[in-house]
Write an enzyme that holds these catalytic residues in place. Sequence first.
Site, PDB file in Angstrom:
ATOM      1  N   GLN A  51       0.821  -1.226   0.000  1.00  0.00           N
ATOM      2  CA  GLN A  51       0.000   0.000   0.000  1.00  0.00           C
ATOM      3  C   GLN A  51       0.846   1.264   0.000  1.00  0.00           C
ATOM      4  O   GLN A  51       0.326   2.355  -0.249  1.00  0.00           O
ATOM      5  CB  GLN A  51      -0.927   0.032   1.223  1.00  0.00           C
ATOM      6  CG  GLN A  51      -2.026  -1.026   1.192  1.00  0.00           C
ATOM      7  CD  GLN A  51      -2.895  -0.925   2.421  1.00  0.00           C
ATOM      8  OE1 GLN A  51      -2.577  -1.484   3.458  1.00  0.00           O
ATOM      9  NE2 GLN A  51      -4.000  -0.196   2.316  1.00  0.00           N
ATOM     10  N   CYS A  94     -10.749   0.034   3.540  1.00  0.00           N
ATOM     11  CA  CYS A  94      -9.326  -0.082   3.234  1.00  0.00           C
ATOM     12  C   CYS A  94      -8.797   1.317   2.941  1.00  0.00           C
ATOM     13  O   CYS A  94      -9.430   2.085   2.213  1.00  0.00           O
ATOM     14  CB  CYS A  94      -9.134  -0.992   2.013  1.00  0.00           C
ATOM     15  SG  CYS A  94      -7.413  -1.204   1.540  1.00  0.00           S
ATOM     16  N   LEU A  95      -7.620   1.640   3.490  1.00  0.00           N
ATOM     17  CA  LEU A  95      -7.039   2.964   3.251  1.00  0.00           C
ATOM     18  C   LEU A  95      -6.756   3.198   1.760  1.00  0.00           C
ATOM     19  O   LEU A  95      -6.655   4.341   1.328  1.00  0.00           O
ATOM     20  CB  LEU A  95      -5.743   3.126   4.063  1.00  0.00           C
ATOM     21  CG  LEU A  95      -5.920   3.196   5.589  1.00  0.00           C
ATOM     22  CD1 LEU A  95      -4.559   3.173   6.283  1.00  0.00           C
ATOM     23  CD2 LEU A  95      -6.711   4.435   6.000  1.00  0.00           C
TER      24      LEU A  95
HETATM   25 NI    NI Z   1      -6.549  -2.577   3.114  1.00  0.00          NI
END
Ligand code: NI
Length: 171
Positions: A51, A94-95
Amino acid sequence: MPLLDILVYPAPELKRKSLPVEELGEDLECLLDDMTETLRDADGIGLAAPQVGRNIRVLVVDVPLPESDEREFYELVNPEIVSSRGFQVGEEGCLSIPGFFANIRRKNHVHVSALDRKGKRFTIDADGMLSRVLQHEIDHLDGILFFDRLRRLKRDLLVKQINERFVSAQD
Ligand code: NI
């Protein structure tokens, strides 16, 4: 320690399978520190290295304990789910997919084995929210996003909405 940019869907890094960490050291420790700072700044409960654009098997979780000011904080390097049992259903976001949520079926209890930042092996027995977050973050290491855990029709509908928000917005 700088804040890292959190990649947003459909960044290709999010769909890649991440590679095991083979070298411990300063680079890894800096990454872990930066990921924790980034996670807390974003007011999140879990963040995986892909991420932030690093396709290696590293994640941090920082989950508030119910009815307490304390949190369960862990740094995991090369985590693996050793065993699991039962099921739970709960809402996830989710970010990397801000603004979208869905009820996702997960294992209720997981036994996770991982290395700490110094390479020492440890295990976590988790249920409830911590278990859910660990499964969500370990999925990130395999390029799996939470909507991939939905049944086909629900998944297709949600992905269509997500694509309308994030993909067409790029044109
Ligand atoms: Ni996530």
